[in-house]
Design a protein around this motif. Sequence first.
Motif, PDB file in Angstrom:
ATOM      1  N   PRO A  89       0.817  -1.222   0.000  1.00  0.00           N
ATOM      2  CA  PRO A  89       0.000   0.000   0.000  1.00  0.00           C
ATOM      3  C   PRO A  89       0.851   1.273   0.000  1.00  0.00           C
ATOM      4  O   PRO A  89       0.493   2.261  -0.656  1.00  0.00           O
ATOM      5  N   LEU A  90       1.978   1.255   0.720  1.00  0.00           N
ATOM      6  CA  LEU A  90       2.857   2.423   0.732  1.00  0.00           C
ATOM      7  C   LEU A  90       3.461   2.654  -0.649  1.00  0.00           C
ATOM      8  O   LEU A  90       3.516   3.795  -1.140  1.00  0.00           O
ATOM      9  N   LEU A  91       3.937   1.579  -1.287  1.00  0.00           N
ATOM     10  CA  LEU A  91       4.555   1.715  -2.600  1.00  0.00           C
ATOM     11  C   LEU A  91       3.558   2.201  -3.647  1.00  0.00           C
ATOM     12  O   LEU A  91       3.875   3.062  -4.477  1.00  0.00           O
ATOM     13  N   LYS A  92       2.340   1.676  -3.623  1.00  0.00           N
ATOM     14  CA  LYS A  92       1.330   2.083  -4.598  1.00  0.00           C
ATOM     15  C   LYS A  92       0.936   3.544  -4.420  1.00  0.00           C
ATOM     16  O   LYS A  92       0.650   4.247  -5.394  1.00  0.00           O
ATOM     17  N   THR A  93       0.955   4.017  -3.171  1.00  0.00           N
ATOM     18  CA  THR A  93       0.594   5.410  -2.917  1.00  0.00           C
ATOM     19  C   THR A  93       1.711   6.357  -3.335  1.00  0.00           C
ATOM     20  O   THR A  93       1.472   7.387  -3.984  1.00  0.00           O
ATOM     21  N   LYS A  94       2.926   6.016  -2.958  1.00  0.00           N
ATOM     22  CA  LYS A  94       4.059   6.902  -3.216  1.00  0.00           C
ATOM     23  C   LYS A  94       4.562   6.834  -4.655  1.00  0.00           C
ATOM     24  O   LYS A  94       5.067   7.828  -5.181  1.00  0.00           O
ATOM     25  N   LEU A  95       4.448   5.649  -5.280  1.00  0.00           N
ATOM     26  CA  LEU A  95       4.969   5.465  -6.637  1.00  0.00           C
ATOM     27  C   LEU A  95       3.802   5.184  -7.579  1.00  0.00           C
ATOM     28  O   LEU A  95       3.658   4.095  -8.139  1.00  0.00           O
ATOM     29  N   SER A  96       2.956   6.179  -7.755  1.00  0.00           N
ATOM     30  CA  SER A  96       1.728   5.993  -8.517  1.00  0.00           C
ATOM     31  C   SER A  96       1.971   5.764 -10.005  1.00  0.00           C
ATOM     32  O   SER A  96       1.082   5.301 -10.719  1.00  0.00           O
ATOM     33  N   GLY A  97       3.172   6.092 -10.502  1.00  0.00           N
ATOM     34  CA  GLY A  97       3.471   5.862 -11.909  1.00  0.00           C
ATOM     35  C   GLY A  97       3.803   4.426 -12.239  1.00  0.00           C
ATOM     36  O   GLY A  97       3.919   4.064 -13.410  1.00  0.00           O
ATOM     37  N   LEU A  98       3.964   3.599 -11.209  1.00  0.00           N
ATOM     38  CA  LEU A  98       4.291   2.194 -11.393  1.00  0.00           C
ATOM     39  C   LEU A  98       3.071   1.319 -11.119  1.00  0.00           C
ATOM     40  O   LEU A  98       2.309   1.583 -10.185  1.00  0.00           O
ATOM     41  N   THR A  99       2.905   0.293 -11.910  1.00  0.00           N
ATOM     42  CA  THR A  99       1.821  -0.669 -11.701  1.00  0.00           C
ATOM     43  C   THR A  99       2.410  -1.929 -11.074  1.00  0.00           C
ATOM     44  O   THR A  99       3.217  -2.627 -11.706  1.00  0.00           O
ATOM     45  N   PHE A 100       2.047  -2.206  -9.832  1.00  0.00           N
ATOM     46  CA  PHE A 100       2.585  -3.357  -9.107  1.00  0.00           C
ATOM     47  C   PHE A 100       1.692  -4.569  -9.327  1.00  0.00           C
ATOM     48  O   PHE A 100       0.467  -4.491  -9.178  1.00  0.00           O
ATOM     49  N   VAL A 101       2.322  -5.694  -9.678  1.00  0.00           N
ATOM     50  CA  VAL A 101       1.596  -6.928  -9.971  1.00  0.00           C
ATOM     51  C   VAL A 101       2.185  -8.044  -9.125  1.00  0.00           C
ATOM     52  O   VAL A 101       3.410  -8.182  -9.026  1.00  0.00           O
ATOM     53  N   GLN A 102       1.327  -8.832  -8.497  1.00  0.00           N
ATOM     54  CA  GLN A 102       1.749 -10.020  -7.760  1.00  0.00           C
ATOM     55  C   GLN A 102       1.319 -11.258  -8.530  1.00  0.00           C
ATOM     56  O   GLN A 102       0.199 -11.325  -9.045  1.00  0.00           O
ATOM     57  N   ARG A 103       2.212 -12.234  -8.626  1.00  0.00           N
ATOM     58  CA  ARG A 103       1.913 -13.492  -9.313  1.00  0.00           C
ATOM     59  C   ARG A 103       2.081 -14.639  -8.324  1.00  0.00           C
ATOM     60  O   ARG A 103       3.213 -15.053  -8.057  1.00  0.00           O
TER      61      ARG A 103
END
Length: 604
Positions: free
Chosen positions: A139-153
């Motif tokens: 949640p911290l990474l998605k908020t702070k780095l909004s230009g990146l799309t984080f995907v979990q596999r």
Amino acid sequence: MLKKTFFLCLVLWVIPGWSLARTLEDLYQDFSPIEALVINVEAEEVILDKGRADGLHPGDIFTVYKLGKELVHPVTKKVIGHLKVPVGKVEVRRLDQNFSTAIILSGEEIKVGAPAVRFQDLRVLFLEVAPGVGDQILPLLKTKLSGLTFVQRPGVTFESLSPEWLSREGFDLVFVADQRVLRVYNARLEVLQIYGLAGVVSAKVPQAPVPSAQATGPQVPPAQAPPSQVPPPQAPPPPQVAQAPPAGVSPGPYPYSTLRYQRPAAPSFRRVGRLNEVVIDFDIGDVDRDGRPEIVYLTPTTLFITKYRSAGAWKYEYKGFGRILNFSLGPRGWIALNVYVDKEGMRSQLLRFYQGRFEVKVKDINLILGFFDFDGDGVRETLLGQTYDLEDFFGMPVFELRPKRGGGLEYHRRVKVPLNFKILGAAFADLDGDGEREIISMDNAHKLCVFRGTKSLWKSNRKVGGSVYAILVSTGRSSRSYKRAIAAEVEPVVRDINGDGREEVLVVVNKSAHRDLLPGIPAYESGEVMVLTLTSTGLDLLPLTGKFEGPLQGLAISGQEVFVVFVKGNPFTQEGESYLLAFPLVMPSISSGPYIPYSVPAPR
């Protein structure tokens, strides 16, 4: 500064563990968006109008855009802007103060004037080594780095990754998190940075074991492993770093051991392939940029490139005057081939391997050529040329060169190197982590020397280098000309093995017997790989592979493995054989291991 470290290390420097200086706040800053403009496009490189002064780093990825559909205000009917359409991605390789040079990763519509934004519209594969870490930091990474799309596999592990798979799935970066650190890798699985998670991840998260650095690839039977069928090197696990002793346990009065000079860090290896001729030079790299490494090797007359896991082998046979000395593998299919014509000088060539063909881009270059890694990304991207000298062979000055679009070479700048510098067997590495690269070169006695600019900092006690192949050159003036053997030295490899911000240098050490194969060309009775690294007692050469009963004639790193070529035979008659072997890439131990309590006997 390296010299200052030498003076202080005996008093101040102990290494009970690894201290991480970078935090998530640093990550947010390192991956923050920066807007730039493409100001030049040439071949597969672009120049951006932002540089070191703007906070850029080698390895930064920019998404390049073109202007799309106009946006018209529904009330005022005025054009208020345009949609931005991504057209490609570029990666920063070289930095100047106010601009940077980047290579094109993807895209064919990149034009001068196109806007670009750092770490924007990129896909990131997020892996958690310790279960539950993702719930706390994603949640911290998605908020702070909004230009990146984080995907979990689910089910995907770091050990199963490969550059080919990441490219196919469209991932640009990989974030790997455990309870202690967050490691960031690019799509080639090279470490970009490591960040500490102290105070961010709860101590209640169970700590999963860190994957071993041992090679996990399949053991190929010798009969089924020709050099053209090299299995893909395994994806690199997170760097293995010496751990601190348990809480409350003293590291003891003697935390270091002299056994580090005797015990190789990686004595075990696997045989990858065998060739019924003597290889005189060797390297591994992604020559055709398909995300998979190719093997490049040289015999006295022919350069070969072999593909793995599929049919494909190409060769370039030199048919001109003179003799080939060695080759140097550069980025994106560039290959420097050093050729010498007796009593005339160098007639070196700059080749380009593209779409399955060798092209001679520049020929008859009266320089000794070599590609070097100046930005620490593991790719030798910078071409240097050393002046040929009639009297000493290795002359001055040394230049940084760039191929011109219409042919020929541009002498970009003069490189400051020490007196008696030899481009063969040299390297540039940031040994002490201060951001400045030291120069590593061999002297006439085959001792390894370290310089800061032209100032000598250190020299090894033992001899290093050595090659089974050499050419005889005429040196001196015509009235006093004599023959001298110039060896095809194995290129050192620079890599930050343990991720501590200080680079190590891997070098081949071939020990000569008390006899010559030919006049001036020694026979070698053993060979090994050693690591030049900064330890508690300054710079040291520590054993990595242990000794073979014969010389090593090639050295390369791919993924998390070290590849060497072990040769038996005579390179001039080609009677012999060569073996391609792989070792796990591990850091030699600099401590004494488990703490053994020690008490001083009471005086009688």
